[in-house]
Write a protein that holds these residues in place. Structure first.
Motif, short mmCIF file in Angstrom:
data_model
loop_
_atom_site.label_atom_id
_atom_site.label_comp_id
_atom_site.label_asym_id
_atom_site.label_seq_id
_atom_site.Cartn_x
_atom_site.Cartn_y
_atom_site.Cartn_z
N PRO A 1 6.16 -18.71 18.85
CA PRO A 1 6.63 -17.76 17.85
C PRO A 1 7.29 -18.73 16.65
O PRO A 1 7.54 -18.56 15.61
N ASP A 2 7.53 -19.88 17.08
CA ASP A 2 8.26 -20.90 16.13
C ASP A 2 7.17 -21.64 15.59
O ASP A 2 7.64 -22.25 14.40
N GLU A 3 6.08 -21.56 15.77
CA GLU A 3 5.03 -22.61 15.35
C GLU A 3 4.07 -21.66 14.34
O GLU A 3 3.49 -22.10 13.46
N CYS A 4 3.87 -20.21 14.86
CA CYS A 4 3.09 -19.28 14.08
C CYS A 4 3.62 -19.05 12.70
O CYS A 4 4.70 -18.82 12.33
N ILE A 5 2.58 -19.22 11.67
CA ILE A 5 2.73 -18.97 10.33
C ILE A 5 2.21 -17.58 9.96
O ILE A 5 2.14 -17.41 8.42
N ASP A 6 2.00 -16.79 10.65
CA ASP A 6 1.43 -15.25 10.36
C ASP A 6 0.53 -15.09 9.32
O ASP A 6 0.11 -14.39 8.68
N CYS A 7 -0.57 -16.19 9.62
CA CYS A 7 -1.74 -16.27 8.78
C CYS A 7 -2.76 -15.18 9.22
O CYS A 7 -3.72 -14.90 8.25
N THR A 8 -2.64 -14.34 10.31
CA THR A 8 -3.58 -13.42 10.64
C THR A 8 -4.98 -13.88 11.05
O THR A 8 -5.65 -13.05 11.37
N LEU A 9 -5.37 -15.08 10.97
CA LEU A 9 -6.76 -15.59 11.14
C LEU A 9 -7.18 -15.46 12.80
O LEU A 9 -8.40 -14.95 12.98
N CYS A 10 -6.08 -15.44 13.60
CA CYS A 10 -6.66 -15.24 15.05
C CYS A 10 -6.79 -13.77 15.50
O CYS A 10 -7.88 -13.80 16.26
N VAL A 11 -6.41 -12.74 14.60
CA VAL A 11 -6.66 -11.56 15.04
C VAL A 11 -7.99 -11.07 15.09
O VAL A 11 -8.51 -10.47 16.35
N ALA A 12 -8.65 -11.25 14.05
CA ALA A 12 -10.10 -10.93 14.04
C ALA A 12 -11.03 -11.77 15.11
O ALA A 12 -12.16 -11.12 15.27
N GLU A 13 -10.71 -12.84 15.37
CA GLU A 13 -11.34 -13.62 16.41
C GLU A 13 -11.22 -13.42 17.73
O GLU A 13 -12.13 -13.85 18.72
N CYS A 14 -10.21 -12.50 18.05
CA CYS A 14 -10.09 -12.44 19.67
C CYS A 14 -11.00 -11.14 20.15
O CYS A 14 -10.94 -10.10 19.47
N PRO A 15 -11.87 -11.39 20.96
CA PRO A 15 -12.82 -10.43 21.57
C PRO A 15 -12.10 -9.41 22.44
O PRO A 15 -12.66 -8.23 22.37
N ALA A 16 -11.00 -9.71 22.83
CA ALA A 16 -10.39 -8.75 23.92
C ALA A 16 -9.43 -8.20 22.93
O ALA A 16 -8.68 -6.99 23.30
N GLU A 17 -9.40 -8.22 21.53
CA GLU A 17 -8.51 -7.10 20.77
C GLU A 17 -6.85 -7.21 21.11
O GLU A 17 -6.07 -6.40 21.19
N ALA A 18 -6.62 -8.74 21.46
CA ALA A 18 -5.29 -8.97 22.30
C ALA A 18 -4.16 -9.35 21.40
O ALA A 18 -3.00 -9.22 21.66
N ILE A 19 -4.41 -9.68 20.13
CA ILE A 19 -3.48 -10.29 19.46
C ILE A 19 -3.00 -9.15 18.36
O ILE A 19 -3.74 -8.53 17.51
N PHE A 20 -1.60 -8.95 18.16
CA PHE A 20 -0.85 -8.01 17.12
C PHE A 20 0.09 -8.94 16.50
O PHE A 20 0.85 -9.69 16.95
N ALA A 21 0.30 -8.35 15.48
CA ALA A 21 1.61 -8.69 14.41
C ALA A 21 2.73 -8.09 15.49
O ALA A 21 2.57 -7.00 16.11
N GLU A 22 3.95 -8.64 15.48
CA GLU A 22 5.02 -8.42 16.61
C GLU A 22 5.34 -6.94 16.17
O GLU A 22 5.73 -6.24 17.08
N ASP A 23 5.28 -6.75 14.75
CA ASP A 23 5.87 -5.08 14.55
C ASP A 23 4.83 -4.24 14.80
O ASP A 23 5.02 -2.82 14.73
N ASP A 24 3.49 -4.70 14.98
CA ASP A 24 2.15 -3.57 15.27
C ASP A 24 2.11 -3.57 16.64
O ASP A 24 1.10 -2.96 17.08
N LEU A 25 2.86 -4.19 17.59
CA LEU A 25 2.61 -4.07 19.08
C LEU A 25 2.65 -2.61 19.50
O LEU A 25 3.44 -2.10 19.16
N PRO A 26 1.59 -1.97 20.41
CA PRO A 26 1.75 -0.73 20.88
C PRO A 26 3.28 -0.79 21.68
O PRO A 26 3.51 -1.83 22.20
#
Length: 107
Positions: free
Chosen positions: A37-62
């Motif tokens: 969390p100290d390195e992430c710049i909130d670019c969102t690029l990783c979200v669409a790349e995850c085949p398991a759909e495992a990455i969420f914005a912190e505020d959007d976590l189920p």
């Protein structure tokens, strides 16, 4: 806000997300990836790349995944940085949609 790797990554460890991260914020454990969390710049690029759909914005976590914010922060301090894509775990496709895997997380 940061992005968080959730339970869906456990026992899968697809690394497609690592290839697109501009700041190398992913850390690698035995059967799971986390985002520092100290390195992430909130670019969102990783979200669409995850085949398991495992990455969420912190505020959007189920609601049942909120504990992964703390898990990512804790393990990011212990695990090494991963900067290049690797093969997923051998049975990743079998585990990708399995729920209730927290007990399978290898720290």
């Amino acid at each position: 806000m940061t992005y968080v790797v959730s339970e869906s990554c456990i026992k899968c460890k697809y690394t497609d997300c690592v290839d697109v991260c501009p700041v190398d914020c992913f850390r690698e454990g035995p059967n799971f990836l986390v985002i520092d969390p100290d390195e992430c710049i909130d670019c969102t690029l990783c979200v669409a790349e995850c085949p398991a759909e495992a990455i969420f914005a912190e505020d959007d976590l189920p609601a049942d995944q909120v504990q992964f914010t703390a898990i990512n922060a804790e393990l990011a301090k212990k695990w090494p940085t991963i900067v290049a894509r690797k093969d997923a775990l051998p049975d990743a496709d079998d585990w990708a949609k399995v729920k209730g895997k927290l007990d399978k997380l290898e720290r």
